[in-house]
Enzyme design. Structure first.
Site, PDB file in Angstrom:
ATOM      1  N   ASN A 208       0.849  -1.182   0.000  1.00  0.00           N
ATOM      2  CA  ASN A 208       0.000   0.000   0.000  1.00  0.00           C
ATOM      3  C   ASN A 208       0.890   1.238   0.000  1.00  0.00           C
ATOM      4  O   ASN A 208       2.115   1.132  -0.014  1.00  0.00           O
ATOM      5  CB  ASN A 208      -0.959  -0.010   1.195  1.00  0.00           C
ATOM      6  CG  ASN A 208      -0.227  -0.111   2.514  1.00  0.00           C
ATOM      7  OD1 ASN A 208       0.573   0.753   2.860  1.00  0.00           O
ATOM      8  ND2 ASN A 208      -0.495  -1.173   3.270  1.00  0.00           N
ATOM      9  N   PRO A 303      -2.575 -12.324   9.676  1.00  0.00           N
ATOM     10  CA  PRO A 303      -2.905 -12.247  11.105  1.00  0.00           C
ATOM     11  C   PRO A 303      -3.390 -10.854  11.479  1.00  0.00           C
ATOM     12  O   PRO A 303      -2.933  -9.844  10.924  1.00  0.00           O
ATOM     13  CB  PRO A 303      -1.572 -12.578  11.792  1.00  0.00           C
ATOM     14  CG  PRO A 303      -0.525 -12.300  10.769  1.00  0.00           C
ATOM     15  CD  PRO A 303      -1.154 -12.622   9.449  1.00  0.00           C
TER      16      PRO A 303
END
Length: 397
Positions: A208, A303
């Site tokens: 990102n 996670p």
């Protein structure tokens, strides 16, 4: 900041010991008093005369020196300093510290001291990566010992990688941060920052646009208030701040492992923009164009670090702060996220392209807690960090 501060400097046996001479000079420039302890292995790399001359102080070498024990016993020597610094901290010294061995002056001082300890590891990259060294490192962190470095770089042995001792000025910055007076002095705070990179194949990855600027600013602001900061960062555009312990990772799974290894801490600030997904199975070869059409990418969920830490039971930090980067319905989405994750605060911001916030120099955030939503005016990321650090200090007081 270091004027009148007393530093007990233990010099281990490694080629990086030559940097300890410059470290002594830099500390004395800032008004610190440096008492040097030179290990037998350290004498193979720097001379007792050069160390003592630069320090302007008596050099200590032997555990069973009758004159030294009569003048200042090793127990007293271990406790008169404001900070004990081990630079370089070799794999052998770290192993002794982790197991409580005390068979020479340096290891005995480290076992006997009730003074804060800062270590600057230096060793071959294979030694640093070895499971035994990493286990010892985890023990030392759990014991409250601060760590600066190591850096990536060329080794004297010709190899390249992590294990190169931090530069003297980096160690000085870590010492200044460790000795800084402020409302967070004695508090251990974890900060995550930057993006994560999730590999698709050896040359492509999912990422990102996070620059890591806000997380870096927060870590710097917390250190300025006296906190002992553990900074876990993905591959960010901005360099990490000086004076904090830096742990570099690439993927979300690596970040989770680093975070869990850093616990327990007093507070955790999770500013990293962690990728939600990764490849279920990354290719070990570059994916090629094919006449059969586009490749099919199968994803797996990463996670949830913030949720995991928020539910960590006895290891849960006293204060857990998450971040929510949203493009619409910012307050509503962030409020729901705080409840879903179980954290204490959420710092929410609008990162839609029109705001210029992601990757930019400014931020406009809303702090969401049990008390409600508090919107802050748009300001520089350093100012946001300072205001958030002050709120954290109040919450931990």
């Amino acid at each position: 900041m270091l004027a009148g501060k007393h530093i007990l400097l233990i010099i281990g046996g490694g080629i990086a010991a030559f940097k300890s001479l410059d470290l002594i000079r830099r500390l004395r420039e800032r008004g610190a008093v440096v008492t040097p302890v030179l290990t037998r292995a350290g004498e193979e790399f720097v001379t007792p005369l050069s160390v003592s001359a630069l320090a302007g102080q008596k050099l200590y070498r032997d555990l069973f020196d009758l004159g030294d024990e009569a003048e200042m016993g090793h127990i007293q020597l271990s406790r008169v300093a404001d900070l004990v610094v081990v630079a370089p901290a070799t794999a052998d010294l770290m192993a002794k510290m982790a197991t409580g061995a005390a068979n020479d002056l340096a290891s005995t001082l480290l076992l006997a001291t009730d003074t804060p300890v800062l270590v600057a590891p230096a060793m071959n990259v294979r030694m640093w990566d070895h499971p035994a060294t990493q286990r010892n490192l985890a023990v030392l962190r759990g014991d409250g010992i601060s760590v600066v470095g190591p850096n990536d770089g060329d080794m004297a042995c010709g190899e390249f990688g992590p294990g190169r001792m931090s530069e003297p000025l980096e160690i000085v910055a870590a010492i200044e941060a460790k000795l800084a007076d402020g409302p967070l002095k004695g508090r251990r705070i974890l900060v995550t920052s930057g993006p994560t990179h999730e590999p698709i194949d050896p040359v492509r990855y999912i990422a990102n646009r996070s620059s890591g600027a806000q997380g870096t600013a927060i870590a710097r602001a917390l250190a300025a208030l006296g906190a002992d900061v553990i900074f876990v960062t993905g591959p960010a555009d901005v360099p990490p701040p000086d004076g904090v312990e830096v742990i570099r990772v690439q993927t979300a799974q690596q970040m989770q492992e680093a975070v869990e290894a850093a616990l327990p801490v007093d507070a955790g600030v999770f500013a990293a923009a962690v990728a939600d997904w990764r490849m279920a199975s990354a290719s070990d070869r570059k994916l090629k164009k094919s006449k059969d059409g586009l490749p099919v990418l199968s994803f797996a969920e990463n996670p949830d670090i913030l949720k995991t830490v928020s539910a960590a039971g006895a290891r849960r930090p006293q204060l857990v702060v998450g971040f929510a980067a949203e493009t619409n319905d910012v307050v509503e989405n962030a409020t729901a996220k705080r409840l879903r994750k179980g954290c204490d605060w959420i710092v929410a911001n609008d990162v839609s392209p029109a705001t210029g916030i992601m990757g930019g120099a400014e931020n406009a955030v809303t702090l969401i807690s049990d008390a409600g939503a508090e919107s802050w005016p748009r300001m520089g990321k350093d100012q946001v960090a300072q205001q958030l650090a002050a709120r954290i200090a109040d919450a931990l007081s």
